[in-house]
Design a protein around this motif. Structure first.
Motif, PDB file in Angstrom:
ATOM      1  N   ILE B  47       0.839  -1.208   0.000  1.00 13.38           N
ATOM      2  CA  ILE B  47       0.000   0.000   0.000  1.00 13.38           C
ATOM      3  C   ILE B  47       0.869   1.252   0.000  1.00 13.38           C
ATOM      4  N   LEU B  48       1.917   1.226   0.819  1.00 14.05           N
ATOM      5  CA  LEU B  48       2.785   2.400   0.932  1.00 14.05           C
ATOM      6  C   LEU B  48       3.476   2.703  -0.394  1.00 14.05           C
ATOM      7  N   TYR B  49       3.828   1.657  -1.130  1.00 12.93           N
ATOM      8  CA  TYR B  49       4.490   1.872  -2.420  1.00 12.93           C
ATOM      9  C   TYR B  49       3.603   2.723  -3.316  1.00 12.93           C
ATOM     10  N   SER B  50       2.313   2.391  -3.319  1.00 17.68           N
ATOM     11  CA  SER B  50       1.379   3.152  -4.142  1.00 17.68           C
ATOM     12  C   SER B  50       1.160   4.551  -3.551  1.00 17.68           C
ATOM     13  N   SER B  55       7.770   5.437  -4.762  1.00 15.02           N
ATOM     14  CA  SER B  55       9.120   5.865  -4.390  1.00 15.02           C
ATOM     15  C   SER B  55       9.905   4.713  -3.754  1.00 15.02           C
ATOM     16  N   ASP B  56      10.957   4.277  -4.466  1.00 13.82           N
ATOM     17  CA  ASP B  56      11.774   3.178  -3.946  1.00 13.82           C
ATOM     18  C   ASP B  56      12.494   3.565  -2.666  1.00 13.82           C
ATOM     19  N   SER B  57      12.963   4.819  -2.641  1.00 12.56           N
ATOM     20  CA  SER B  57      13.792   5.212  -1.491  1.00 12.56           C
ATOM     21  C   SER B  57      12.952   5.255  -0.218  1.00 12.56           C
ATOM     22  N   LEU B  58      11.689   5.676  -0.377  1.00 11.24           N
ATOM     23  CA  LEU B  58      10.806   5.741   0.789  1.00 11.24           C
ATOM     24  C   LEU B  58      10.516   4.326   1.304  1.00 11.24           C
ATOM     25  N   ILE B  59      10.298   3.397   0.366  1.00  8.61           N
ATOM     26  CA  ILE B  59      10.039   2.010   0.750  1.00  8.61           C
ATOM     27  C   ILE B  59      11.259   1.442   1.471  1.00  8.61           C
ATOM     28  N   LEU B  60      12.424   1.784   0.958  1.00  9.54           N
ATOM     29  CA  LEU B  60      13.649   1.277   1.580  1.00  9.54           C
ATOM     30  C   LEU B  60      13.756   1.773   3.019  1.00  9.54           C
ATOM     31  N   ARG B  61      13.479   3.073   3.218  1.00  9.43           N
ATOM     32  CA  ARG B  61      13.572   3.610   4.577  1.00  9.43           C
ATOM     33  C   ARG B  61      12.554   2.937   5.496  1.00  9.43           C
ATOM     34  N   GLN B  62      11.344   2.707   4.968  1.00 11.30           N
ATOM     35  CA  GLN B  62      10.322   2.052   5.780  1.00 11.30           C
ATOM     36  C   GLN B  62      10.759   0.620   6.123  1.00 11.30           C
ATOM     37  N   TRP B 257      -4.277  -1.370  -7.996  1.00 10.46           N
ATOM     38  CA  TRP B 257      -3.029  -0.906  -7.386  1.00 10.46           C
ATOM     39  C   TRP B 257      -2.374   0.150  -8.271  1.00 10.46           C
ATOM     40  N   LEU B 258      -1.967   1.259  -7.689  1.00 12.37           N
ATOM     41  CA  LEU B 258      -1.332   2.398  -8.369  1.00 12.37           C
ATOM     42  C   LEU B 258      -2.302   3.141  -9.279  1.00 12.37           C
ATOM     43  N   GLN B 259      -3.588   2.802  -9.234  1.00 17.10           N
ATOM     44  CA  GLN B 259      -4.547   3.410 -10.157  1.00 17.10           C
ATOM     45  C   GLN B 259      -5.497   4.386  -9.462  1.00 17.10           C
ATOM     46  N   GLY B 260      -5.354   4.571  -8.156  1.00 15.40           N
ATOM     47  CA  GLY B 260      -6.284   5.448  -7.443  1.00 15.40           C
ATOM     48  C   GLY B 260      -6.068   6.898  -7.827  1.00 15.40           C
ATOM     49  N   CYS B 281      -8.375   1.667   0.576  1.00 13.21           N
ATOM     50  CA  CYS B 281      -9.801   1.557   0.237  1.00 13.21           C
ATOM     51  C   CYS B 281     -10.042   1.921  -1.215  1.00 13.21           C
ATOM     52  N   GLU B 282      -9.338   2.982  -1.692  1.00 10.46           N
ATOM     53  CA  GLU B 282      -9.573   3.425  -3.058  1.00 10.46           C
ATOM     54  C   GLU B 282      -9.048   2.402  -4.067  1.00 10.46           C
ATOM     55  N   GLU B 283      -7.890   1.832  -3.774  1.00 15.58           N
ATOM     56  CA  GLU B 283      -7.257   0.982  -4.782  1.00 15.58           C
ATOM     57  C   GLU B 283      -7.666  -0.485  -4.675  1.00 15.58           C
TER      58      GLU B 283
END
Lengths: 654, 384
Positions: B47-50, B55-62, B257-260, B281-283
């Motif tokens: 979910i966070l990826y979308s 953002s790859d860098s944000l996912i990496l930090r998470q 996914w990624l379409q919201g 919920c949206e996606e």
């Protein structure tokens, strides 16, 4: 087991409460589910319509960064409009075809295409991805003419930082750059929504708060794919404050020219206020390189450059001060009662701590004969100061030189300043776990050995002598100006703890000796006193880059330049009402008197003399003329004079 | 008894699965709880990826944060219950001192002063209190087997109110609510008489106007907005309206996914943090998020089950209170993004981007694991 029944009751009660909790959880989950069913099933159609009609978005827009001016209102940093070519991937069916088509219309480098592809992977698929920055007019016209054939291609306008004076003020003004992960650690990211630049070094960094401004918010109407159709409402951004520096661009340029491409630094201060009139570090760099799209490659090239152009020698370069600290050492001798102004030491050309031991040599092979303090400073006799240092001991030297600000940062208002090094017994014990040796005291007596100072520290120490004890705190920011209300706010000069001597006549003896450095025929900087229409006091310094073998012939010039001595010179002028204090360091320049002193003369002339080459005290001659009306009224805060001066000049710049 | 011995009694050799479970238990990791937590986290990363716009860098930090938090959980799970109990008062007192320090020398950001800067790290002492309050109350009330006496109840109330007041001053309404809830849960499970519980509920309802008067204007604004978001659709009601549109337009099956459009086109604010559930919920639609809610519920039920199996009063009160606090966390977030509750700034646990609360949360699960895995020697086949 008397507790047993009670415990069972408690267990049953605990179980009951757990069941209540479970029931509560299920109830609340049911409630949340019902809510979601209501939104997502019952009202789904309604929300879908709302979603499709959702056209109004709130976006943050960065504020215009404050400009930076020199003390006379000459523009040093500003914002130029700039146009970038952007692609909207959702509007383009075949990105490669569009790129190829664009490549035929305008010039696209492989770097630009590679950067575009990288950004495309990183950014959201709905965001516009920049392809080319800083488009020129012809390119803009070409794209505009072909706009209909290029759906999803657009031009965005923004502003980029530019530095009209280029490298001349690079080490003072600094530059801005993209906000990095490290920057995010120290800022409030909410305050930076809509911004992508932040001050990285220099004034741009230390006065980020003033320059930055406050972002505005736009309510924009967009089409279904997120393209902006029109702006409905704007909460305007508040532009950042402009900053007027203490630096005088003409003097700064004169100092750059005087250094003539040699590695080194020139720092000039107004002694009374601590205002930095010029601060040059060579080699330098063009800060405009950091603004273009290729900032990282520019940075890479500059930071791997062996000559270290990014290194601000004025505040970060730490050099042995050499003989430039002899005036202060002599004053220490007077203050602690170790010498009197007329006391003489005999200089045979060297000093030995015991018979047949190592010879600490004087720069003059035959020696200076009988030498008192005045002659010792004028001719820069080393043996006199060997004797003096031995009598004082390192700790007294440490304490007294510390009063002039050596060994600590001066408090200049840009970051990265180095503190230099003022050694003491305690320091050496803590640092090396070794006791202090007498030979090391000898080296300290001529500003060598462990002792290190920055050019800025030397300028402040010299200004302190010029002021007869008042130590100024140097600063670069002179006034902040709100670009909307035109309100100006002056920064106030600050003083550090003054040097108070037992007998104030010691100042006179020292200044006298420093005058002889220029005026006496045997003075070490006599050559620069020719045709000097004002009075000046100074001191030369030639500091060793590495320890010479004590038995080799002193003064032998090492073949390789990087082994040659640093040339230093400090001075202030005029003697009675000083208007400038200056420190010059030329790396591997050789002799201070021959190389550094003439640079100082040129800079002092530029500040004090008019085109006719004449000096009149506090008058309308020289570069300082423009600044004079302002410098006189400095202590009274905002004066009509200053406003007028700042205002009229500022308008030229706009 | 070692697992090999157990199986040899049965005349069989242990299966790989049985060996793994045994291994985990010996490491004091409760396998079912761990599996549920990991499932939610995995869903969260998707979910966070979308939500972050890919953002790859944000996912990496998470991911780094999650790894650190899991490590902290495993470390805490090694601590025996009696050691935890012994440390409870110290943890509480340190937390309280740090909260006082925040008021004096705290770092500010976004209109609130919540952080302490130790030079190398900047953190919120309120996080310590999320654990400190339930620990302290369970410690205080654990000697009582039936119902706690009045002095202890009054002392407990003061122990909850002191940090609550300090956090309220910062101000941080969301955290104050959570800490207040955790204290109330310990009291509830300590065996407090029902009439006091109902009495307290009535008193709280009476105190609401007083609370309102003490609120910051932005907090009051949130409540007013909640009551009528349409009054100011582009001002403070914007968040909640956009969130409801995102949830509602997702429908049963979601936009994919990624379409919201709500999330990807920037209409939905704070979509990586507080409003990430709306992105889901949206996606993924109603059918996508119901299993997620079920997972959260399962985690809570597992925690309550562990409390039921625990025969130490301190341990079971702690396990039950921490599990229910986790539930409140989740329910408040879902309630606020769907417009059932005012926006109080509580992130969705285990999924929202951000590190401060993640570690505290998993430490609390580490304690629950410790409570379950330390109580007795594992008896195979008897106690799953």
């Amino acid at each position: 087991m008397a507790h047993r029944p009670e415990r069972l009751v408690a267990n049953r009660e605990f179980r009951l409460r757990l069941w209540v909790a479970v029931l509560g959880c299920f109830l609340i989950c049911g409630l949340l589910t019902l809510r979601l069913v209501r939104l997502q099933v019952t009202d789904h159609q309604n929300f879908t319509t709302q979603s499709e009609n959702n056209r109004i978005r709130i976006t943050a827009a960065g504020a215009l960064r404050g400009k930076i001016f020199d003390r006379n209102g000459v523009l040093l940093a500003t914002n130029d409009p700039s146009f970038a070519l952007e692609l909207l991937p959702t509007k383009i069916t075949d990105i490669d075809a569009t790129l190829a088509e664009l490549g035929e219309l305008i010039e696209l480098s492989p770097d630009e295409i590679a950067r575009f592809r990288k950004l495309r992977k990183r950014l959201s698929r709905y965001s516009a991805i920049p392809l080319k920055f800083a488009m020129d007019e012809q390119e803009l016209a070409t794209i505009a003419a072909n706009q209909t054939r290029l759906p999803g291609v657009r031009i965005s306008n923004s502003s980029t930082r530019s530095y009209p004076q280029g490298s001349a003020t690079a080490h003072v003004v600094g530059y801005t750059g993209k906000i990095s992960a490290a920057d995010l650690e120290r800022i409030d990211s909410n305050a930076y929504r809509g911004f992508d630049q932040i001050g990285k070094v220099g004034i741009e960094r230390s006065y980020e708060q003033q320059l930055h401004g406050e972002q505005g918010f736009n309510q924009v109407e967009t089409d279904a794919s997120g393209r902006t159709l029109r702006v409905i409402k704007t909460d305007a951004a508040i532009p950042g404050n402009d900053i007027y520096l203490t630096v005088d661009l003409q003097l700064q340029q004169a100092a750059v020219k005087a250094l003539a491409g040699r590695a080194g630094s020139v720092v000039a201060l107004q002694p009374a206020t601590g205002e930095v009139l010029a601060m040059v570090s060579q080699p330098d760099y063009d800060p405009n390189l950091f603004v273009s799209g290729n900032a990282s490659s520019a940075f890479g090239a500059l930071s791997s450059n062996q000559k270290r152009p990014l290194f601000n020698r004025a505040v970060q370069g730490q050099y042995p001060p050499g003989s430039t600290v002899k005036p202060q050492l002599a004053m220490a001798g007077l203050e602690y009662g170790v010498i009197t102004p007329s006391q003489q030491y005999f200089c045979p050309g060297y000093k030995q701590l015991s018979p047949n031991s190592r010879k600490y040599r004087d720069w003059k092979r035959g020696g200076h004969n009988h030498t008192n303090m005045r002659k010792a400073i004028a001719e820069s006799c080393d043996v006199f100061f060997y004797e003096l240092a031995l009598s004082l001991g390192v700790d007294k030297i440490h304490d007294f030189l510390g009063l002039f600000g050596l060994g600590e940062t001066t408090g200049l208002d840009i970051i990265g300043e180095k503190s230099g090094l003022l050694p003491s017994r305690g320091w050496k014990q803590a640092m090396y776990g070794e006791p202090w040796y007498r030979g090391e005291t000898l080296n300290i007596g001529i500003g060598q050995g462990f002792m290190l100072t920055t050019p800025l520290q030397l300028a402040v120490a010299t200004a302190t002598i010029a002021n007869r004890g008042e130590r100024p705190k140097p600063r670069l920011a002179r006034a902040f100006s709100d670009p909307i209300s035109d309100e100006r706010q002056l920064t106030l000069p600050e003083q550090m703890p003054p040097v108070v001597l037992r007998d104030s006549s010691h100042w006179q003896h020292t200044v006298q000796a420093m005058t002889d450095v220029l005026q006496s025929p045997s003075g070490s900087a006599h050559r620069i006193s020719t045709n000097m229409p004002y009075t000046a006091a100074g001191k030369t310094g030639t500091s060793q880059v590495f320890g010479l073998d004590p038995d080799s012939e002193y003064g032998e010039v090492p073949a390789e330049e990087r082994l040659r001595d640093h040339a230093l010179f400090v001075a202030f002028a005029p003697i009675e009402k000083p208007e400038i204090a200056i420190a010059v360091v030329v790396e591997h320049g050789g002799s201070g008197g021959r190389i550094a002193a003439p640079i100082a003369r040129t800079v002092m002339d530029a500040w004090l003399l008019g085109t006719a080459g004449t000096y009149q005290p506090s008058s309308n001659a020289g570069i300082r003329a423009n600044a004079n009306s302002t410098s006189a009224s400095n202590n009274q805060g905002e004066s009509p004079n200053l406003s007028a001066a700042l205002g009229s000049e500022a308008h030229h710049a706009h | 008894m070692r697992i090999e011995t157990y199986y040899s009694h049965l005349g069989k050799s242990p299966t790989v699965g049985a060996l793994l479970l045994d291994r985990l238990r010996r490491m004091h990791i409760e396998p079912l709880l761990l599996a549920l937590l990991l499932l939610v986290m995995a869903a969260g990363v998707v979910i966070l990826y979308s939500a972050s716009g890919g953002s790859d860098s944000l996912i990496l930090r998470q991911a780094i944060r999650l790894a650190v938090a899991i490590l902290a959980m495993i470390m805490v799970a090694q601590i025996r219950l009696r050691h935890l109990m012994a440390a409870a008062p110290a943890i509480y007192v340190i937390g309280l001192i740090l909260l006082l320090l925040v008021l004096v020398v705290g770092d500010s950001g976004g209109g609130a002063t919540r952080w302490l800067n130790l030079g190398f790290i900047r953190f919120q002492p309120a996080e310590i209190m999320k654990l400190g309050v339930p620990l302290m109350l369970a410690w205080l009330l654990s000697s009582e087997r039936a119902t706690p006496d009045m002095t202890k109840v009054v002392a407990s109330l003061l122990l909850v109110l002191a940090p609550l007041a300090l956090i309220f001053l910062q101000p941080d309404l969301g955290t104050a609510v959570l800490i207040g809830a955790s204290g109330a849960f310990v009291l509830f499970f300590s065996g407090l008489k029902w009439r006091y519980i109902f009495g307290a509920a009535a008193a709280m309802a009476g105190a609401l106007p007083l609370l309102w008067a003490r609120m910051h204007s932005y907090q009051q604004q949130r409540v007013l907005t909640f009551l009528n978001p349409e009054a100011d659709p582009l001002g403070s009601g914007y968040h909640i309206i956009q969130s409801k549109i995102a949830i509602g337009s997702g429908g049963l099956f979601g936009k994919g996914w990624l379409q919201g459009t709500q999330s990807q086109l920037d209409f939905l604010p704070e979509r990586s943090t507080d409003f990430i559930f709306s992105v889901a919920c949206e996606e993924f639609g109603l059918l996508g998020v119901l299993p997620l809610i079920a997972l959260y519920l399962a985690i809570v039920l597992r925690g309550l089950y562990i409390a039921a199996r625990c025969d130490d009063h301190f341990g079971r009160m702690l396990a039950a209170a921490l599990s229910l606090t986790f539930f409140v966390y989740t329910a408040v977030n879902i309630g606020m993004v769907s417009g059932l509750m005012p926006v109080v700034g509580v992130p969705l646990p285990l999924i929202s981007y951000g590190g401060t609360s993640m570690v505290t949360l998993l430490i609390s699960f580490g304690m629950i694991m410790s409570i379950h895995t330390h109580k007795t020697q594992p008896l195979y086949g008897a106690n799953l």
